[in-house]
Motif scaffolding. Structure first.
Motif, PDB file in Angstrom:
ATOM      1  N   ASP A 211      50.233   8.944   7.668  1.00 14.32           N
ATOM      2  CA  ASP A 211      49.594  10.015   8.411  1.00 14.32           C
ATOM      3  C   ASP A 211      48.831   9.480   9.613  1.00 14.32           C
ATOM      4  O   ASP A 211      48.621  10.170  10.589  1.00 14.32           O
ATOM      5  N   ASN A 212      48.352   8.249   9.505  1.00 11.18           N
ATOM      6  CA  ASN A 212      47.706   7.673  10.680  1.00 11.18           C
ATOM      7  C   ASN A 212      48.001   6.185  10.755  1.00 11.18           C
ATOM      8  O   ASN A 212      48.108   5.502   9.745  1.00 11.18           O
ATOM      9  N   PHE A 213      48.167   5.727  11.962  1.00 10.83           N
ATOM     10  CA  PHE A 213      48.405   4.301  12.198  1.00 10.83           C
ATOM     11  C   PHE A 213      48.183   4.029  13.679  1.00 10.83           C
ATOM     12  O   PHE A 213      48.096   4.955  14.488  1.00 10.83           O
ATOM     13  N   PHE A 214      48.054   2.755  14.011  1.00 13.89           N
ATOM     14  CA  PHE A 214      47.989   2.392  15.423  1.00 13.89           C
ATOM     15  C   PHE A 214      49.298   1.726  15.786  1.00 13.89           C
ATOM     16  O   PHE A 214      49.801   0.866  15.059  1.00 13.89           O
ATOM     17  N   CYS A 316      41.502  -7.078  15.253  1.00 16.68           N
ATOM     18  CA  CYS A 316      40.137  -6.871  14.746  1.00 16.68           C
ATOM     19  C   CYS A 316      39.450  -5.717  15.479  1.00 16.68           C
ATOM     20  O   CYS A 316      38.820  -4.854  14.859  1.00 16.68           O
ATOM     21  N   VAL A 317      39.593  -5.686  16.807  1.00 18.81           N
ATOM     22  CA  VAL A 317      38.970  -4.615  17.596  1.00 18.81           C
ATOM     23  C   VAL A 317      39.571  -3.263  17.201  1.00 18.81           C
ATOM     24  O   VAL A 317      38.855  -2.291  16.940  1.00 18.81           O
ATOM     25  N   ILE A 318      40.894  -3.212  17.150  1.00 21.28           N
ATOM     26  CA  ILE A 318      41.575  -1.944  16.829  1.00 21.28           C
ATOM     27  C   ILE A 318      41.171  -1.466  15.438  1.00 21.28           C
ATOM     28  O   ILE A 318      40.862  -0.285  15.226  1.00 21.28           O
ATOM     29  N   GLU A 319      41.136  -2.385  14.481  1.00 20.69           N
ATOM     30  CA  GLU A 319      40.788  -1.989  13.113  1.00 20.69           C
ATOM     31  C   GLU A 319      39.341  -1.510  13.024  1.00 20.69           C
ATOM     32  O   GLU A 319      39.049  -0.491  12.396  1.00 20.69           O
ATOM     33  N   ASN A 320      38.439  -2.245  13.658  1.00 23.59           N
ATOM     34  CA  ASN A 320      37.028  -1.858  13.550  1.00 23.59           C
ATOM     35  C   ASN A 320      36.703  -0.579  14.318  1.00 23.59           C
ATOM     36  O   ASN A 320      35.819   0.182  13.927  1.00 23.59           O
ATOM     37  N   LEU A 322      39.062   1.935  15.027  1.00 21.60           N
ATOM     38  CA  LEU A 322      39.878   3.092  14.646  1.00 21.60           C
ATOM     39  C   LEU A 322      40.206   3.184  13.158  1.00 21.60           C
ATOM     40  O   LEU A 322      40.659   4.224  12.694  1.00 21.60           O
ATOM     41  N   ASP A 323      40.037   2.108  12.411  1.00 22.14           N
ATOM     42  CA  ASP A 323      40.315   2.102  10.976  1.00 22.14           C
ATOM     43  C   ASP A 323      41.699   2.685  10.633  1.00 22.14           C
ATOM     44  O   ASP A 323      41.809   3.562   9.781  1.00 22.14           O
ATOM     45  N   PRO A 324      42.739   2.219  11.296  1.00 22.63           N
ATOM     46  CA  PRO A 324      44.073   2.776  11.003  1.00 22.63           C
ATOM     47  C   PRO A 324      44.611   2.221   9.677  1.00 22.63           C
ATOM     48  O   PRO A 324      44.213   1.123   9.268  1.00 22.63           O
ATOM     49  N   LEU A 325      45.514   2.981   9.062  1.00 25.30           N
ATOM     50  CA  LEU A 325      46.132   2.502   7.823  1.00 25.30           C
ATOM     51  C   LEU A 325      46.843   1.173   8.055  1.00 25.30           C
ATOM     52  O   LEU A 325      46.813   0.278   7.226  1.00 25.30           O
ATOM     53  N   LEU A 348      43.998 -13.217   9.548  1.00 22.03           N
ATOM     54  CA  LEU A 348      43.372 -12.281  10.473  1.00 22.03           C
ATOM     55  C   LEU A 348      41.853 -12.349  10.330  1.00 22.03           C
ATOM     56  O   LEU A 348      41.339 -12.825   9.316  1.00 22.03           O
ATOM     57  N   HIS A 349      41.154 -11.853  11.349  1.00 22.99           N
ATOM     58  CA  HIS A 349      39.686 -11.789  11.274  1.00 22.99           C
ATOM     59  C   HIS A 349      39.253 -10.838  10.160  1.00 22.99           C
ATOM     60  O   HIS A 349      40.002  -9.954   9.761  1.00 22.99           O
ATOM     61  N   HIS A 350      38.006 -10.982   9.747  1.00 23.18           N
ATOM     62  CA  HIS A 350      37.412  -9.991   8.850  1.00 23.18           C
ATOM     63  C   HIS A 350      37.257  -8.684   9.622  1.00 23.18           C
ATOM     64  O   HIS A 350      36.941  -8.698  10.811  1.00 23.18           O
ATOM     65  N   SER A 351      37.491  -7.568   8.952  1.00 20.94           N
ATOM     66  CA  SER A 351      37.323  -6.264   9.621  1.00 20.94           C
ATOM     67  C   SER A 351      37.192  -5.186   8.556  1.00 20.94           C
ATOM     68  O   SER A 351      37.264  -5.474   7.361  1.00 20.94           O
ATOM     69  N   VAL A 352      37.052  -3.930   8.990  1.00 22.29           N
ATOM     70  CA  VAL A 352      36.930  -2.833   8.019  1.00 22.29           C
ATOM     71  C   VAL A 352      38.215  -2.630   7.217  1.00 22.29           C
ATOM     72  O   VAL A 352      38.217  -1.925   6.219  1.00 22.29           O
TER      73      VAL A 352
END
Ligand code: ZN
Length: 418
Positions: A211-214, A316-320, A322-325, A348-352
């Protein structure tokens, strides 16, 4: 997530689109299962499937091995691949790729041509030539839903539109697409290439269940699109998530947008070709693949190491933010190259998303890599036909009045215009 139907009379077209979407997502599905998923009465679903069958969008098949039970014939429905085709054109600086694509995402015919995109008139002539060739493959009786054109962004006029070697340099606007419509007599839809390819992944690719992704579009340049509820997020003026021009390296390489250290200057085919001295090479991609396979070129290795560092930061930036699946990477870059960079970017870096998503699902690669742009472009004319939600850049409506009426396609003319 499955959209649920509603019993209000005015929502009949909406219900038809929901049923069509459920059939598309399942490939093959029984009427009974559709009833369960969309929360509509068996009679309503039967009426809808009859309607969709009557206009030739779906076909009914007897389910193999199923026993006939009282009141429920063992019938399953599928999208009809012969229901119609669309033409997708992916326009990159110096190259146009095009394909004839059917309703289930199969590329029936493919064409590619090198061209001077600095001159919109010549680009128009090349696009008309490609369309002429593809139409020869189109059966005389079959529907042609229209033409979708995917172009590198940003498109909506900004101070960084149409500048630099990774954009359609020298263009002032997209009026040439109006001429394409006039010359072919077909409806023309357009979108930024990353949004088109992201929708292609949503309908036919690895993002089908998401339903959501980047979506990260790795081609000559670098772009991105956030997909939320299976729609591309456009932003205030239609230019959202142009990640290629995010500052990534303080005081880094000068960028054509006027800034320095932009992500695209480190993570794009253009950046790689520049590092290898292949910017002007007509067989650029083939030579890059040959170098990757030999795996001995010092400059290539050095570029890959730096690009992988930039990719790790970008993820890391995108995940933190936008929190995409997941982050899906597609585009015209050779799959071998993308695989190499993703491997080098580990861990990968640590992220949400770290610790939430399995490390192997934080990044997924498109299965259609080189085809994803064509597929994405071809998806534009059929996108709102197949999905209940359709907040997408669109320019024109199709002419097939029977389908439009049945599916309640509202007039969006102007929604995506410059
Ligand atoms: Zn830039």
């Amino acid at each position: 997530m499955i959209s649920r139907g509603t019993t209000q009379q005015s929502s009949a077209p909406y219900n038809r689109r929901i049923v069509l979407d459920v059939i598309r997502r399942h490939g093959t599905i029984s009427r009974k299962k559709i009833v369960e998923l969309v929360s509509l009465s068996p009679q309503t679903v039967a009426n809808i499937t009859n309607d969709l069958e009557a206009i030739g969008l779906i076909v009914a098949r007897r389910m193999k091995g199923a026993k006939k039970s009282r009141g429920q014939p063992p019938i399953a429905f599928e999208l009809d691949p012969k229901a119609g085709n669309s033409i997708g054109i992916s326009l990159d600086p110096g190259r146009a790729s095009a394909g004839l694509v059917n309703l289930v995402g199969e590329i029936l015919e493919r064409r590619e041509v090198d061209l001077d995109t600095h001159d919109p008139r010549r680009a128009l002539a090349s696009m008309i030539g490609l369309i002429r060739e593809l139409r020869r493959r189109q059966r005389r009786s079959g529907r042609l839903w229209g033409i979708g054109v995917a172009l590198p962004g940003p498109l909506i006029q900004t101070e960084i539109s149409f500048v630099g070697p990774t954009a359609l340099e020298g263009w002032k606007d997209l009026s040439v697409l109006d001429e394409l419509r006039d010359a072919t007599g077909l409806q023309v839809f357009y979108s930024v290439d990353s949004a088109a390819a992201a929708l292609g992944e949503t309908l036919f690719g690895v993002a089908r269940p998401l339903d959501n992704f980047f979506y990260m579009h790795f081609g000559l340049g670098l772009g991105g699109t956030l997909v939320v509820n299976r729609s591309a997020y456009r932003g205030a003026s239609g230019n959202a998530t142009e990640i290629g021009h995010i500052p990534a390296v303080p005081g880094g390489k000068a960028c054509y947008c006027g800034n320095a250290g932009c992500l695209e200057r480190y993570l794009s085919l253009h950046s790689l070709a520049e590092a290898l001295g292949l910017s002007q090479a007509p067989d650029r991609d083939a030579r890059i693949v040959a170098l990757l396979e030999r795996d001995a070129d010092v400059q290539l290795k050095s570029w890959c190491r730096e690009a992988a560092d930039r990719l790790r930061d970008a993820v890391c930036v995108i995940e933190n933010v936008l929190d995409p699946l997941t982050i899906v990477i597609g585009g015209s870059a050779p799959k071998l190259l993308v695989e190499r960079l993703v491997a080098l970017a580990q861990p990968l870096h640590h992220s949400v998303r770290g610790g939430v998503a399995a490390p192997t699902t934080r990044i997924l690669l498109s299965e259609r890599q080189e085809d994803s742009s064509i597929l994405g472009a071809a998806v534009l004319p059929i996108y709102d036909l197949l999905l209940p939600r359709f907040e997408v850049l669109q320019q024109e409506r199709r002419g097939a009045a029977d389908v439009a009426g049945l599916l309640g396609q509202r007039d969006l003319t102007g929604a995506g215009r410059l």
